[in-house]
Motif scaffolding. Structure first.
Motif, PDB file in Angstrom:
ATOM      1  N   GLY A   1      66.240  36.413  66.684  1.00  0.00           N
ATOM      2  CA  GLY A   1      67.699  36.440  66.695  1.00  0.00           C
ATOM      3  C   GLY A   1      68.272  35.303  65.878  1.00  0.00           C
ATOM      4  O   GLY A   1      67.598  34.305  65.587  1.00  0.00           O
ATOM      5  N   VAL A   2      69.538  35.422  65.517  1.00  0.00           N
ATOM      6  CA  VAL A   2      70.216  34.471  64.633  1.00  0.00           C
ATOM      7  C   VAL A   2      70.143  33.034  65.159  1.00  0.00           C
ATOM      8  O   VAL A   2      70.078  32.089  64.363  1.00  0.00           O
ATOM      9  N   ASP A   3      70.128  32.846  66.477  1.00  0.00           N
ATOM     10  CA  ASP A   3      70.051  31.492  67.024  1.00  0.00           C
ATOM     11  C   ASP A   3      68.685  30.847  66.812  1.00  0.00           C
ATOM     12  O   ASP A   3      68.533  29.643  67.060  1.00  0.00           O
ATOM     13  N   GLN A   4      67.710  31.605  66.370  1.00  0.00           N
ATOM     14  CA  GLN A   4      66.369  31.071  66.088  1.00  0.00           C
ATOM     15  C   GLN A   4      66.189  30.703  64.615  1.00  0.00           C
ATOM     16  O   GLN A   4      65.164  30.130  64.232  1.00  0.00           O
ATOM     17  N   PHE A   5      67.169  31.005  63.775  1.00  0.00           N
ATOM     18  CA  PHE A   5      67.010  30.769  62.337  1.00  0.00           C
ATOM     19  C   PHE A   5      66.778  29.299  62.006  1.00  0.00           C
ATOM     20  O   PHE A   5      65.970  28.973  61.138  1.00  0.00           O
ATOM     21  N   GLU A   6      67.479  28.411  62.697  1.00  0.00           N
ATOM     22  CA  GLU A   6      67.308  26.978  62.408  1.00  0.00           C
ATOM     23  C   GLU A   6      65.871  26.540  62.703  1.00  0.00           C
ATOM     24  O   GLU A   6      65.264  25.795  61.925  1.00  0.00           O
ATOM     25  N   ALA A   7      65.310  27.011  63.801  1.00  0.00           N
ATOM     26  CA  ALA A   7      63.912  26.684  64.135  1.00  0.00           C
ATOM     27  C   ALA A   7      62.958  27.254  63.086  1.00  0.00           C
ATOM     28  O   ALA A   7      61.984  26.598  62.702  1.00  0.00           O
ATOM     29  N   LEU A   8      63.229  28.459  62.604  1.00  0.00           N
ATOM     30  CA  LEU A   8      62.388  29.050  61.563  1.00  0.00           C
ATOM     31  C   LEU A   8      62.451  28.222  60.274  1.00  0.00           C
ATOM     32  O   LEU A   8      61.455  28.069  59.576  1.00  0.00           O
ATOM     33  N   MET A   9      63.615  27.673  59.982  1.00  0.00           N
ATOM     34  CA  MET A   9      63.776  26.866  58.760  1.00  0.00           C
ATOM     35  C   MET A   9      63.083  25.508  58.876  1.00  0.00           C
ATOM     36  O   MET A   9      62.891  24.825  57.871  1.00  0.00           O
TER      37      MET A   9
ATOM     38  N   VAL B   1      58.507  32.467  55.024  1.00  0.00           N
ATOM     39  CA  VAL B   1      59.464  32.734  56.108  1.00  0.00           C
ATOM     40  C   VAL B   1      60.798  32.062  55.786  1.00  0.00           C
ATOM     41  O   VAL B   1      61.863  32.675  55.912  1.00  0.00           O
ATOM     42  N   LYS B   2      60.759  30.817  55.341  1.00  0.00           N
ATOM     43  CA  LYS B   2      61.996  30.086  55.023  1.00  0.00           C
ATOM     44  C   LYS B   2      62.775  30.769  53.903  1.00  0.00           C
ATOM     45  O   LYS B   2      64.012  30.861  53.967  1.00  0.00           O
ATOM     46  N   LEU B   3      62.077  31.238  52.859  1.00  0.00           N
ATOM     47  CA  LEU B   3      62.762  31.943  51.772  1.00  0.00           C
ATOM     48  C   LEU B   3      63.481  33.186  52.300  1.00  0.00           C
ATOM     49  O   LEU B   3      64.636  33.448  51.955  1.00  0.00           O
ATOM     50  N   GLY B   4      62.792  33.957  53.129  1.00  0.00           N
ATOM     51  CA  GLY B   4      63.384  35.167  53.684  1.00  0.00           C
ATOM     52  C   GLY B   4      64.551  34.883  54.606  1.00  0.00           C
ATOM     53  O   GLY B   4      65.598  35.537  54.532  1.00  0.00           O
ATOM     54  N   VAL B   5      64.393  33.904  55.482  1.00  0.00           N
ATOM     55  CA  VAL B   5      65.460  33.570  56.428  1.00  0.00           C
ATOM     56  C   VAL B   5      66.678  33.026  55.686  1.00  0.00           C
ATOM     57  O   VAL B   5      67.819  33.371  56.011  1.00  0.00           O
ATOM     58  N   ALA B   6      66.459  32.195  54.665  1.00  0.00           N
ATOM     59  CA  ALA B   6      67.587  31.664  53.880  1.00  0.00           C
ATOM     60  C   ALA B   6      68.372  32.805  53.229  1.00  0.00           C
ATOM     61  O   ALA B   6      69.606  32.801  53.239  1.00  0.00           O
ATOM     62  N   ALA B   7      67.662  33.795  52.697  1.00  0.00           N
ATOM     63  CA  ALA B   7      68.337  34.945  52.080  1.00  0.00           C
ATOM     64  C   ALA B   7      69.096  35.758  53.121  1.00  0.00           C
ATOM     65  O   ALA B   7      70.215  36.215  52.877  1.00  0.00           O
ATOM     66  N   ALA B   8      68.509  35.924  54.306  1.00  0.00           N
ATOM     67  CA  ALA B   8      69.170  36.667  55.378  1.00  0.00           C
ATOM     68  C   ALA B   8      70.420  35.938  55.849  1.00  0.00           C
ATOM     69  O   ALA B   8      71.452  36.564  56.125  1.00  0.00           O
TER      70      ALA B   8
END
Length: 191
Positions: A142-150, A83-90
């Motif tokens: 949503g984009v505001d959740q990316f930090e939590a995903l990371m 998930v982190k790899l994908g979110v970082a690329a996004a």
């Protein structure tokens, strides 16, 4: 609603498949093609901003199907590493949201993905799938959740976030996740 053109698809295909045995379950044939290519085919006309697939050991050629391939060299870190790899690329390309789908869910439909997008109310959205009892991927963040995903760790992925988010109901057969050989046999019996 979040526009699909502002959304990135992250397809997770790096699991260790321990419950399936020695074979690469993503390459197992179902209706004439590898299992993983069913979700790829179902979503090929959805106009995502970009498509990433996170892989570890599969020999499937996702690049020829329009995906940027991200290699997870540490699949033992669990789903959160993928998930982190994908979110970082996004994040690098910029987007309003990500849809995270699993390559071992061959009956997911484009219609269902559009329903997830329609249910998203803004940048803090978490919208997951459900069979009416249990929540599951595919899920939109949503984009505001990316930090939590990371910040995720282990094999939980975003499970707690998914449980707490909004849910879009889909038929149980559409959300079938192939983890064990008997799941594949159940899938084949459904046709």
């Amino acid at each position: 609603m979040i526009a699909v053109e502002e959304c990135v698809l992250i397809l997770l295909a790096a699991g260790r498949s321990r419950r399936f045995g020695d074979a690469d379950k993503l390459q197992e044939f179902f209706l004439g093609k590898p299992l993983a290519y069913h979700v790829v085919t179902a979503l090929e006309d959805v106009p995502f901003k970009a498509r990433f697939v996170v892989c570890s050991g599969t020999e499937l050629d996702f690049a020829s199907r329009g995906y940027a391939v991200l290699h997870n060299h540490n699949p033992d870190d669990g789903m959160s590493g993928s998930v982190k790899l994908g979110v970082a690329a996004a994040r690098e390309i910029g987007c309003a949201a990500v849809v995270i789908a699993l390559a071992d869910m061959p009956r997911v439909t484009a219609t269902h993905i559009h329903r997830l997008l329609e249910a998203a109310t803004g940048p803090d959205a978490v919208v997951a799938s459900s069979n009416g009892i249990h929540s599951s991927p595919p899920a939109l963040f949503g984009v505001d959740q990316f930090e939590a995903l990371m910040m995720l760790s282990g094999d939980e992925g975003g499970r707690a976030m998914v449980r707490a988010g909004r849910h879009v109901i889909a038929p149980e057969a559409e959300l079938l996740d192939i983890d064990r050989p008997e799941d594949l046999e159940r899938l084949r019996a459904l046709r």
